[in-house]
Motif scaffolding. Sequence first.
Motif, short mmCIF file in Angstrom:
data_model
loop_
_atom_site.label_atom_id
_atom_site.label_comp_id
_atom_site.label_asym_id
_atom_site.label_seq_id
_atom_site.Cartn_x
_atom_site.Cartn_y
_atom_site.Cartn_z
N LYS A 118 37.52 30.72 53.66
CA LYS A 118 36.82 29.43 53.75
C LYS A 118 37.76 28.34 54.26
O LYS A 118 37.32 27.38 54.91
CB LYS A 118 36.24 29.04 52.40
N GLU A 119 39.06 28.49 53.98
CA GLU A 119 40.04 27.50 54.45
C GLU A 119 40.12 27.51 55.97
O GLU A 119 40.10 26.46 56.61
CB GLU A 119 41.41 27.79 53.84
N ASP A 120 40.21 28.70 56.56
CA ASP A 120 40.28 28.81 58.02
C ASP A 120 38.96 28.43 58.66
O ASP A 120 38.94 27.77 59.71
CB ASP A 120 40.67 30.24 58.41
N ARG A 121 37.86 28.85 58.06
CA ARG A 121 36.55 28.54 58.61
C ARG A 121 36.35 27.03 58.70
O ARG A 121 35.90 26.51 59.73
CB ARG A 121 35.45 29.16 57.75
N LEU A 122 36.70 26.32 57.64
CA LEU A 122 36.52 24.87 57.62
C LEU A 122 37.43 24.19 58.64
O LEU A 122 37.03 23.23 59.30
CB LEU A 122 36.80 24.33 56.22
N ALA A 123 38.66 24.72 58.79
CA ALA A 123 39.59 24.15 59.76
C ALA A 123 39.02 24.23 61.18
O ALA A 123 39.15 23.30 61.97
CB ALA A 123 40.94 24.87 59.69
N TYR A 124 38.36 25.34 61.51
CA TYR A 124 37.76 25.51 62.83
C TYR A 124 36.47 24.72 62.96
O TYR A 124 36.20 24.11 64.01
CB TYR A 124 37.50 26.99 63.11
N LEU A 125 35.65 24.73 61.91
CA LEU A 125 34.35 24.04 61.98
C LEU A 125 34.52 22.53 62.16
O LEU A 125 33.64 21.87 62.70
CB LEU A 125 33.53 24.34 60.72
N ASN A 126 35.66 22.01 61.70
CA ASN A 126 35.92 20.57 61.85
C ASN A 126 36.13 20.18 63.32
O ASN A 126 36.04 19.00 63.66
CB ASN A 126 37.17 20.17 61.05
N LEU A 133 27.55 28.84 65.07
CA LEU A 133 27.33 29.68 66.25
C LEU A 133 28.62 29.79 67.07
O LEU A 133 29.01 30.89 67.49
CB LEU A 133 26.20 29.12 67.10
N ALA A 134 29.27 28.66 67.30
CA ALA A 134 30.53 28.67 68.05
C ALA A 134 31.60 29.45 67.31
O ALA A 134 32.40 30.16 67.93
CB ALA A 134 30.99 27.24 68.30
N LEU A 138 33.59 32.74 68.68
CA LEU A 138 35.05 32.83 68.67
C LEU A 138 35.50 34.10 67.94
O LEU A 138 36.47 34.75 68.36
CB LEU A 138 35.64 31.59 67.99
N PHE A 139 34.80 34.46 66.88
CA PHE A 139 35.08 35.70 66.15
C PHE A 139 34.93 36.91 67.07
O PHE A 139 35.79 37.80 67.09
CB PHE A 139 34.14 35.80 64.95
N VAL A 140 33.84 36.94 67.84
CA VAL A 140 33.61 38.04 68.78
C VAL A 140 34.69 38.06 69.85
O VAL A 140 35.21 39.13 70.22
CB VAL A 140 32.21 37.92 69.43
N LEU A 141 35.08 36.88 70.34
CA LEU A 141 36.12 36.80 71.38
C LEU A 141 37.45 37.33 70.86
O LEU A 141 38.13 38.11 71.55
CB LEU A 141 36.26 35.35 71.84
#
Length: 212
Positions: A118-126, A133-134, A138-141
């Motif tokens: 959740k720490e990494d997810r939030l860092a990217y979602l910000n 969706l993005a 990025l996960f698929v990439l």
Amino acid sequence: RKPDIPVPYLYVDMGVAVLCASFMSFGVKRRWFALGAALQLAVATYAAHVGGHVHYGDWLKVRMYSRTIAIIGGFLILASGAGELYRQKPRSRSLQSTGQVFLGIYLICQAYSLQHSKEDRLAYLNHLLGGELALQLLFVLYGLLALAFLSGYYVRAAAQVLAVLLPLAILLIDGNIGYWHDSRRVEFWNQMKLIGQNVGIFGAVVILATDG
């Protein structure tokens, strides 16, 4: 608190690291000292792990150890002779392939963190336009890039894509010191080390992107 590596070994580790870095910088026996740097980093990581002073959350361990693996892979790529302007000896394909596998493992860990940390997810979602969706794209990439490095196919193309992604990740994600240090309690020196490691990974990727 006590350093991750017990103090007597810490000074030896620092000395070996400076020695290898100096000789690689001046181009003296670069392949040998790159191999020595990879070994030094592996031993230092093992010493820190068994020393009993490493008390980090699982999500932070994934960030730290995955980048260490990637840096070791970068040293192996350098030790293979990749990136040499005037190559006097043939390139070691086995060392380069091993280094590429290590980079692939790093990318798998990146993809894992996007799903389970959740720490990494939030860092990217910000910073990501498009939200979840993005993030999934990025996960698929990351997964596709990892597959390229692990399989040995389309390595140069994958490295070129990663060479574009990494600077953005360094600036926007790792460079968000306020988030990692203040909100997630990552020690300042540790976050600086993670940024430095990502810069080193970027260097290895550039070598593969231009001489893969």
